[in-house]
Design an enzyme around this catalytic site. Structure first.
Site, PDB file in Angstrom:
ATOM      1  N   CYS A 127       0.828  -1.200   0.000  1.00 60.99           N
ATOM      2  CA  CYS A 127       0.000   0.000   0.000  1.00 60.99           C
ATOM      3  C   CYS A 127       0.870   1.260   0.000  1.00 60.99           C
ATOM      4  CB  CYS A 127      -0.983  -0.044   1.168  1.00 60.99           C
ATOM      5  SG  CYS A 127      -2.373   1.111   0.975  1.00 60.99           S
ATOM      6  N   HIS A 234      -3.412  -4.897   0.389  1.00 58.66           N
ATOM      7  CA  HIS A 234      -2.820  -5.447   1.612  1.00 58.66           C
ATOM      8  C   HIS A 234      -2.935  -6.976   1.572  1.00 58.66           C
ATOM      9  CE1 HIS A 234      -2.318  -1.854   4.322  1.00 58.66           C
ATOM     10  NE2 HIS A 234      -3.083  -1.327   3.387  1.00 58.66           N
ATOM     11  N   GLU A 236      -1.775  -9.013   3.580  1.00 57.92           N
ATOM     12  CA  GLU A 236      -1.856  -9.544   4.947  1.00 57.92           C
ATOM     13  C   GLU A 236      -3.268  -9.511   5.506  1.00 57.92           C
ATOM     14  OE1 GLU A 236      -1.148  -5.097   5.671  1.00 57.92           O
ATOM     15  OE2 GLU A 236      -0.790  -6.603   4.124  1.00 57.92           O
TER      16      GLU A 236
END
Length: 290
Positions: A127, A234, A236
């Protein structure tokens, strides 16, 4: 049996900043450096050990530890998300006061990228990390997608946050296409309002948002230099009820590059052409703030 620490990769994670605030009831007037746990746990999910790379300069600084020491010791670094990038970092004036970003964090992040690049260690950005890497190597950004890109879709929804999604198109023959064979389109989260405008020299766009064509992933093309890759989404943030592109190939690819660089470091290179320029700028900026 679990692998001992000596057999595990040591991955740096750039720090987020919460600047000194006299009105904050906890740690009043103190600067906080921290990491968001999802990204630390994501890296750890593949068995790597995560170390936050703290900013070594500032009003409480003591000793001689530098970012170069971390870059020499660690096997790679992940630049994670957070505040907007200050437009001055890529030679522009903010179009609106709320898009000032965080100049101090920019200087810190630029110094981290410089240190790990000079050490020939792999860098992965998420990001803001993608945007910062693009700026570090000579690219520019849109300060606000909806303002500057006619017909753009909404890329950040504060209420939906990590559940806000859109589709991406993977570029044929790209590095991302090699990681995801047979995948032409995919679903990813979208939590940003700034984005790449001009791609940094030496980098290729690996994926574009659909249908508005915002750069969603980049990769450094010259394989004789150190590994640098980044995603605008993202990886994650994984939510079972809102499935997105499997993040494991991205992580495995980055960690494989770290393992390779540990055995055979890549050619070092400063994105600024002047060694340690970002570290010096960071030190001067924090001295002026005191």
């Amino acid at each position: 049996m679990s692998a001992p620490a000596s057999h595990r990769l040591k991955i740096g994670l750039s720090a987020c900043f919460s600047h000194a605030d006299a009105t904050r009831p906890l740690f009043t007037g103190k600067t906080l450096q921290y990491v968001e746990q999802s990204i630390a746990h994501w890296i750890m999910s593949a068995g790597a050990m995560v170390v936050m790379v703290p900013c070594p300069t500032g009003e409480t600084a003591k000793g001689d530890v530098s970012l170069a020491h971390y870059a020499d010791w660690l096997d790679g670094v992940v630049m994670h998300g957070g505040a907007d990038v200050w437009p001055g970092s890529y030679g522009e004036e903010p179009l609106r006061p709320e898009w000032l970003g965080d100049r101090v964090r920019d200087l810190y992040d630029l110094a981290v990228v410089e240190a790990f690049s000079q050490a020939g260690k792999p860098i992965f950005g998420v990001c803001r990390g993608l945007q910062l890497i693009n700026v570090a190597f000579g690219g520019t950004l849109y300060q606000d997608i909806l303002t500057q890109v006619p017909g753009a879709q909404v890329h950040r929804n504060a209420h939906a946050y990590d559940r806000h999604q859109h589709d991406i198109e993977v570029v044929d023959g790209s590095h991302l296409a090699r990681l995801y064979p047979g995948v032409r389109t995919a679903r990813v989260n979208s939590i940003h309002h700034q984005a790449i405008k001009d791609v940094a020299p030496g980098f290729a766009v690996d994926a574009w948002s659909m249908p508005d064509g915002i750069a969603e992933a980049i990769y450094r093309q010259n394989r004789s230099k150190s590994y640098v890759a980044a995603t605008q989404w993202h990886p994650e943030f994984e939510i079972a009820e809102c499935p997105t592109l499997n993040s494991r190939p991205l992580l495995d690819d980055f960690l494989a590059a770290c393992a390779l660089a540990k055995q055979r470091p890549a050619r070092s290179h400063s994105p600024f052409q002047i060694r340690d320029r970002a570290a010096r700028l960071l030190r001067r900026a924090l001295l002026r703030i005191r």
